[in-house]
Motif scaffolding. Structure first.
Motif, PDB file in Angstrom:
ATOM      1  N   LEU A 109       1.252  -3.942  -7.325  1.00  0.00           N
ATOM      2  CA  LEU A 109       1.398  -2.566  -7.796  1.00  0.00           C
ATOM      3  C   LEU A 109       0.456  -2.251  -8.947  1.00  0.00           C
ATOM      4  CD1 LEU A 109       5.284  -2.145  -7.671  1.00  0.00           C
ATOM      5  CD2 LEU A 109       3.583  -1.562  -5.943  1.00  0.00           C
ATOM      6  N   THR A 110      -0.186  -3.272  -9.513  1.00  0.00           N
ATOM      7  CA  THR A 110      -1.152  -3.044 -10.593  1.00  0.00           C
ATOM      8  C   THR A 110      -2.587  -2.973 -10.094  1.00  0.00           C
ATOM      9  OG1 THR A 110      -1.453  -5.405 -11.037  1.00  0.00           O
ATOM     10  CG2 THR A 110       0.398  -4.323 -12.127  1.00  0.00           C
ATOM     11  N   LEU A 111      -2.772  -3.154  -8.773  1.00  0.00           N
ATOM     12  CA  LEU A 111      -4.134  -3.112  -8.234  1.00  0.00           C
ATOM     13  C   LEU A 111      -4.748  -1.734  -8.438  1.00  0.00           C
ATOM     14  CD1 LEU A 111      -3.768  -5.039  -4.847  1.00  0.00           C
ATOM     15  CD2 LEU A 111      -4.989  -5.801  -6.882  1.00  0.00           C
ATOM     16  N   ARG A 112      -6.014  -1.698  -8.798  1.00  0.00           N
ATOM     17  CA  ARG A 112      -6.743  -0.436  -8.971  1.00  0.00           C
ATOM     18  C   ARG A 112      -7.385  -0.048  -7.647  1.00  0.00           C
ATOM     19  NH1 ARG A 112      -4.286   1.186 -13.485  1.00  0.00           N
ATOM     20  NH2 ARG A 112      -4.519  -0.341 -15.191  1.00  0.00           N
ATOM     21  N   THR A 113      -6.575   0.372  -6.705  1.00  0.00           N
ATOM     22  CA  THR A 113      -7.082   0.776  -5.399  1.00  0.00           C
ATOM     23  C   THR A 113      -7.149   2.293  -5.324  1.00  0.00           C
ATOM     24  OG1 THR A 113      -4.856   0.817  -4.458  1.00  0.00           O
ATOM     25  CG2 THR A 113      -6.073  -1.254  -4.324  1.00  0.00           C
ATOM     26  N   THR A 114      -7.826   2.778  -4.309  1.00  0.00           N
ATOM     27  CA  THR A 114      -7.925   4.227  -4.104  1.00  0.00           C
ATOM     28  C   THR A 114      -6.861   4.674  -3.108  1.00  0.00           C
ATOM     29  OG1 THR A 114      -9.489   4.009  -2.271  1.00  0.00           O
ATOM     30  CG2 THR A 114     -10.401   4.123  -4.518  1.00  0.00           C
ATOM     31  N   VAL A 115      -6.558   5.964  -3.149  1.00  0.00           N
ATOM     32  CA  VAL A 115      -5.602   6.522  -2.201  1.00  0.00           C
ATOM     33  C   VAL A 115      -6.125   6.346  -0.774  1.00  0.00           C
ATOM     34  CG1 VAL A 115      -4.490   8.642  -1.426  1.00  0.00           C
ATOM     35  CG2 VAL A 115      -4.697   8.164  -3.885  1.00  0.00           C
ATOM     36  N   ALA A 116      -7.415   6.541  -0.574  1.00  0.00           N
ATOM     37  CA  ALA A 116      -7.993   6.418   0.763  1.00  0.00           C
ATOM     38  C   ALA A 116      -7.852   4.993   1.286  1.00  0.00           C
ATOM     39  CB  ALA A 116      -9.463   6.826   0.729  1.00  0.00           C
ATOM     40  N   ALA A 117      -8.052   4.013   0.413  1.00  0.00           N
ATOM     41  CA  ALA A 117      -7.933   2.617   0.857  1.00  0.00           C
ATOM     42  C   ALA A 117      -6.502   2.291   1.262  1.00  0.00           C
ATOM     43  CB  ALA A 117      -8.405   1.688  -0.253  1.00  0.00           C
ATOM     44  N   ASP A 118      -5.536   2.787   0.488  1.00  0.00           N
ATOM     45  CA  ASP A 118      -4.133   2.519   0.829  1.00  0.00           C
ATOM     46  C   ASP A 118      -3.744   3.235   2.119  1.00  0.00           C
ATOM     47  OD1 ASP A 118      -3.719   0.855  -1.310  1.00  0.00           O
ATOM     48  OD2 ASP A 118      -2.931   2.414  -2.620  1.00  0.00           O
ATOM     49  N   ALA A 158       0.838  -1.200   0.000  1.00  0.00           N
ATOM     50  CA  ALA A 158       0.000   0.000   0.000  1.00  0.00           C
ATOM     51  C   ALA A 158       0.869   1.244   0.000  1.00  0.00           C
ATOM     52  CB  ALA A 158      -0.923  -0.007   1.218  1.00  0.00           C
ATOM     53  N   TYR A 159       1.930   1.230   0.792  1.00  0.00           N
ATOM     54  CA  TYR A 159       2.848   2.380   0.808  1.00  0.00           C
ATOM     55  C   TYR A 159       3.554   2.514  -0.541  1.00  0.00           C
ATOM     56  CZ  TYR A 159       6.299   5.713   2.473  1.00  0.00           C
ATOM     57  OH  TYR A 159       7.069   6.843   2.637  1.00  0.00           O
ATOM     58  N   MET A 160       3.929   1.387  -1.153  1.00  0.00           N
ATOM     59  CA  MET A 160       4.575   1.437  -2.465  1.00  0.00           C
ATOM     60  C   MET A 160       3.665   2.091  -3.505  1.00  0.00           C
ATOM     61  SD  MET A 160       6.366  -2.329  -2.786  1.00  0.00           S
ATOM     62  CE  MET A 160       7.612  -2.912  -1.650  1.00  0.00           C
ATOM     63  N   ARG A 161       2.381   1.749  -3.467  1.00  0.00           N
ATOM     64  CA  ARG A 161       1.456   2.342  -4.446  1.00  0.00           C
ATOM     65  C   ARG A 161       1.334   3.847  -4.235  1.00  0.00           C
ATOM     66  NH1 ARG A 161      -1.332  -2.660  -3.517  1.00  0.00           N
ATOM     67  NH2 ARG A 161      -2.569  -1.706  -1.867  1.00  0.00           N
ATOM     68  N   LEU A 162       1.321   4.294  -2.971  1.00  0.00           N
ATOM     69  CA  LEU A 162       1.258   5.729  -2.711  1.00  0.00           C
ATOM     70  C   LEU A 162       2.496   6.433  -3.256  1.00  0.00           C
ATOM     71  CD1 LEU A 162      -0.145   5.755   0.948  1.00  0.00           C
ATOM     72  CD2 LEU A 162      -1.373   6.344  -1.155  1.00  0.00           C
ATOM     73  N   ARG A 163       3.658   5.850  -3.062  1.00  0.00           N
ATOM     74  CA  ARG A 163       4.895   6.454  -3.575  1.00  0.00           C
ATOM     75  C   ARG A 163       4.925   6.427  -5.104  1.00  0.00           C
ATOM     76  NH1 ARG A 163       8.868   9.096  -0.538  1.00  0.00           N
ATOM     77  NH2 ARG A 163      10.574   7.856  -1.399  1.00  0.00           N
ATOM     78  N   LEU A 164       4.402   5.366  -5.675  1.00  0.00           N
ATOM     79  CA  LEU A 164       4.360   5.287  -7.136  1.00  0.00           C
ATOM     80  C   LEU A 164       3.440   6.355  -7.703  1.00  0.00           C
ATOM     81  CD1 LEU A 164       5.074   3.942  -9.801  1.00  0.00           C
ATOM     82  CD2 LEU A 164       3.301   2.212  -9.345  1.00  0.00           C
ATOM     83  N   ARG A 165       2.290   6.581  -7.054  1.00  0.00           N
ATOM     84  CA  ARG A 165       1.393   7.648  -7.519  1.00  0.00           C
ATOM     85  C   ARG A 165       2.080   9.009  -7.447  1.00  0.00           C
ATOM     86  NH1 ARG A 165      -2.437   4.752  -4.168  1.00  0.00           N
ATOM     87  NH2 ARG A 165      -3.960   3.631  -5.430  1.00  0.00           N
ATOM     88  N   ALA A 166       2.792   9.244  -6.348  1.00  0.00           N
ATOM     89  CA  ALA A 166       3.477  10.531  -6.207  1.00  0.00           C
ATOM     90  C   ALA A 166       4.544  10.710  -7.282  1.00  0.00           C
ATOM     91  CB  ALA A 166       4.100  10.623  -4.812  1.00  0.00           C
ATOM     92  N   ALA A 167       5.271   9.639  -7.600  1.00  0.00           N
ATOM     93  CA  ALA A 167       6.304   9.731  -8.634  1.00  0.00           C
ATOM     94  C   ALA A 167       5.679   9.989 -10.003  1.00  0.00           C
ATOM     95  CB  ALA A 167       7.124   8.456  -8.652  1.00  0.00           C
TER      96      ALA A 167
END
Length: 780
Positions: free
Chosen positions: A246-255, A217-226
């Protein structure tokens, strides 16, 4: 890599979405390069893909706090293998490492980005959360490439994929499909691994590592920021197990919800040197490879890796005096290729090269092969980090001292001989002793050359990466090695509960040259010595003080106060030892014999102030002649008096005659013999050369009644079996000649069965037969 556990509650299992078809999530999206940590094939592929795609930013699996350290990887003084070290500031013992070798995909990605001017970010869960985790949560050793089956049984994804391909050995499958594959599409392995890991995640969910879902979940947040900052020109280098997440279609709130409430501690991070040996699984760090030296060779060899490897092996064996010729190398290369073809492998791997080395270069022997495995397959390569890397003040002072004393840390064992009369060697000795006081066991004292005096020391040195953690822990005691060791010694003196502990600490302080700690240690020593009334405790403490006084002389350390305490202990031992030895059974007498020997040796080192040695001689006389003292102690006291010249030879014979008289109990007499003629004291040689004492023992042994002989025999066997083989042989020969028949200086006429002079006529009768056997001529 080594990750610590996470303390959060396990979130629900999550399944992976549709499997991606390539390194990108979608056309034009970020590159997702799933790797196997420390895999040279993955590293080559990462470098090739990055060079082809030229992303503007690279995200690396690792603690997010390490972003501040990434520029140091480009420093010319940085030489892998190295590791990111994160530790809790208030508890440096809580630490985690992220090791990287030259052939690690993460290291290759970092260096590529720094060389091309691309941004580099670490995007894994911060170490501040990892180190604050409950150590009982998860196993704390996963690399993000392990899973667990639905029934709770752990799985190894690589092993699962190997089994699906018909391989029993996961390492062999990995070598065939990644490490040994020829040049081709560099993105192909990443596409295949992404598809395979996607299938495994669909089958096993989070794989039994719920902390991985938090990390991802933290990785996805960092990937979005990048992606917000650099668009889709982003490459991700992480364990292949994480790619589907990392390919999951999750929301920022969920992560963010998964990360809410994570515990946190204040952390410090730095680079530290690492070793190839610590990358191997057998080292206990779980880095994931058995043959780091072999992998480094595969990654760095420009061409003909098998030929170059066999040449390195031949050079190593020749250096160890094994006869290896160029013809051996050629034949070994041919055999490795033939084995690979027979086994259906694309190229010779480690198994084939090892079999060829054993058969050809080692001539079938496993002994030289073990050397090859240790020196080349694993290796002792030690990395280096630049001076600018963050470090606690104590580490900086230690590094400065190492440099000034020319004591370079090395990964392999080496022996260091010191002459304490030389200033540099004395400083080296003090540094090593101070580090041992702090729990930083870089060196261990080793037996030195015999008879070289107290001015020589021998150390066995080996630098281990975890010593950086020990240095960080010791940093709470001071900012320099001397100040920290002084504070640690003072604290130990206050906390010590036994006299032996304090005397050992006093010895350590003198060896380490810690004059500042001695007053506190001496106060604690005097207080404890005054209160302790157990003579065995006093006897156990005195040898350390004697050694300390002796070392103090050669090191130029003031030891007057220590001498006064030692003299007081010696006086109290002389008074209390005889009553303590009376009425003891055999079990209690054995350890007390060791104390008597130690005290006797210690008093030989101490100055003879106030006639202490004369009083000790009187104590030994009382022990040797007192009937209530066990035979073991009486015999030992008699022997010490004899060796010290305190009784004449006939005095020793008189004491032995009393101990072995018919009125003495046989077990007690046998114990007296053990104490007097034990192997450690050279008693066997004494009996060989002293015919009178040997005759007394023989006469007593012949007089032991048959009904008690079986009880005495084990004691005698214990005594005589400990002699050197040559001594036992000499005693046997003397016994075979009958008592008084020989030995140095022997003369015993009139012994029954033996003539006073040899019978030459009977002796000459054997000469004709002897000449016949030897084929020599009979003299006229």
């Amino acid at each position: 890599m080594t990750f610590s556990s996470s303390a959060v509650a396990p979130p629900p299992a999550t399944t992976a979405p549709s499997v991606p078809r390539g390194p990108r999530v979608d056309p034009g999206g970020p590159l997702l390069l799933g790797v196997r940590h420390h895999g040279p094939g993955s590293a080559r592929g990462v470098r090739a893909v990055l060079e082809a795609e030229r992303p503007a930013a690279v995200l690396i699996e690792g603690p997010a706090e390490a972003d501040a350290l990434v520029e140091l990887a480009a420093d010319p003084d940085m030489r892998p293998p190295v590791a990111l070290l994160a530790h809790a500031v208030d508890d440096p013992g809580r630490a985690a490492f992220w090791p990287m070798a030259e052939f690690s995909p993460e290291w290759v990605a970092i260096r590529w980005a720094l060389d091309r001017g691309a941004a580099v970010r670490f995007f894994d869960l911060p170490a501040a959360h990892t180190l604050a985790a409950d150590p009982t949560w998860d196993d704390g050793e996963g690399e993000g490439e392990e899973g667990v089956a639905g029934d709770g049984a752990r799985i190894d994804p690589v092993a699962e994929l190997a089994g699906a391909a018909g391989y029993e050995d996961a390492e062999r499958w990995w070598e065939d499909v990644v490490e040994l594959r020829g040049d081709g599409d560099p993105a192909a392995p990443f596409r295949a691994l992404a598809e395979a890991m996607g299938a495994l995640r669909e089958a096993y969910g989070h794989g039994g590592h719920p902390r991985d879902l938090v990390r991802e979940a933290y990785m996805r947040l960092r990937l979005r920021a990048a992606r917000k900052e650099f668009g889709d020109s982003v490459a991700v280098v992480c364990g292949a197990w994480h790619v589907p997440a990392l390919t999951l279609r999750t929301t920022v709130a969920a992560d963010r919800a998964l990360l809410k409430g994570l515990p946190k501690v204040r952390t410090g991070t730095t680079w530290v040197p690492w070793t190839h040996r610590r990358l191997a699984r057998r080292s206990g760090y779980g880095a994931g490879i058995d043959a780091p030296g072999w992998y480094a060779h595969l990654f760095t060899a420009p061409d003909r890796p098998v030929e170059r490897w066999m040449t390195e092996v031949a050079g190593l064996l020749r250096a160890e005096d094994h006869p290896v010729s160029p013809a051996h190398v050629i034949e070994a290369v041919r055999l490795a290729g033939t084995l690979a073809a027979l086994r259906g492998r694309p190229r010779p791997g480690l198994d084939e090269t090892t079999d060829a080395v054993r058969a050809v270069l080692c001539e079938g022997s496993d002994a030289p092969l073990a050397l090859v495995r240790d020196r080349l397959v694993v290796g002792d390569v030690l990395g280096a980090v630049p001076e600018g890397a963050p470090a606690v003040p104590l580490q900086r002072d230690l590094t400065r001292r190492q440099r000034s004393l020319r004591l370079r840390p090395e990964a392999q064992d080496r022996e260091l001989a010191l002459d304490l009369r030389k200033e540099t060697d004395a400083d080296r000795s003090r540094l090593l002793h101070r580090l041992r006081l702090l729990g930083v066991h870089w060196g261990a004292p080793a037996p030195g050359r015999a008879g070289t005096g107290t001015f020589r020391e021998t150390w066995r040195l080996r630098w281990e990466p975890e010593l950086h953690v020990r240095v960080a822990e010791a940093g709470v005691w001071g900012t320099t090695v001397e100040a920290a060791a002084t504070a640690r010694a003072e604290a130990r003196a206050v906390a010590a509960t036994t006299l032996t502990d304090i005397t050992a600490l006093a010895e350590d302080c003198l060896l380490a040259g810690l004059a500042g700690a001695l007053p506190a240690v001496m106060r604690a020593l005097a207080d404890r010595a005054a209160l302790d009334t157990d003579v065995t405790h006093l006897a156990r403490a005195l040898p350390a003080l004697a050694r300390a006084l002796r070392y103090g002389d050669v090191r130029g350390t003031g030891t007057a106060a220590l001498g006064e305490v030692a003299a007081g202990l010696a006086e109290r031992i002389c008074v209390g030892l005889p009553p303590a030895c009376a009425g003891l059974d055999a079990d209690a007498a054995a350890p007390l014999r060791e104390r008597i020997e130690e005290v006797h040796q210690a008093l030989g080192l101490l100055p003879d102030a106030g006639g202490t040695r004369e009083r000790w001689t009187g104590v030994l006389h009382r022990l040797a002649t007192h009937d209530r003292v066990p035979g073991l102690l009486r015999g030992r006291a008699a022997r010490l008096l004899l060796d010290g010249g305190r009784i004449p030879d006939d005095g020793a014979a008189l004491l032995m005659g009393r101990a072995l008289s018919p009125g003495a109990r046989p077990p007690d007499a046998a114990a007296w013999i053990e104490g007097f003629a034990g192997a450690a004291s050279g008693g066997g040689l004494l009996l060989v050369h002293d015919e009178r004492l040997r005759g007394l023992v023989d006469a007593w042994l012949a007089s032991v009644p048959a009904e008690t002989f079986t009880d005495v025999l084990p004691l005698l066997r214990r005594t005589f079996a400990a002699y050197e083989p040559g001594v036992r042989r000499a005693l046997g020969e003397l016994a075979a000649r009958a008592p008084g028949a020989g030995g140095p200086g022997a003369s015993a006429p009139g012994v029954p069965g033996f003539a006073p002079d040899p019978d030459r006529e009977r002796a000459d009768a054997v000469l004709p037969l002897l000449h016949l056997v030897l084929g020599t001529e009979v003299p006229a």
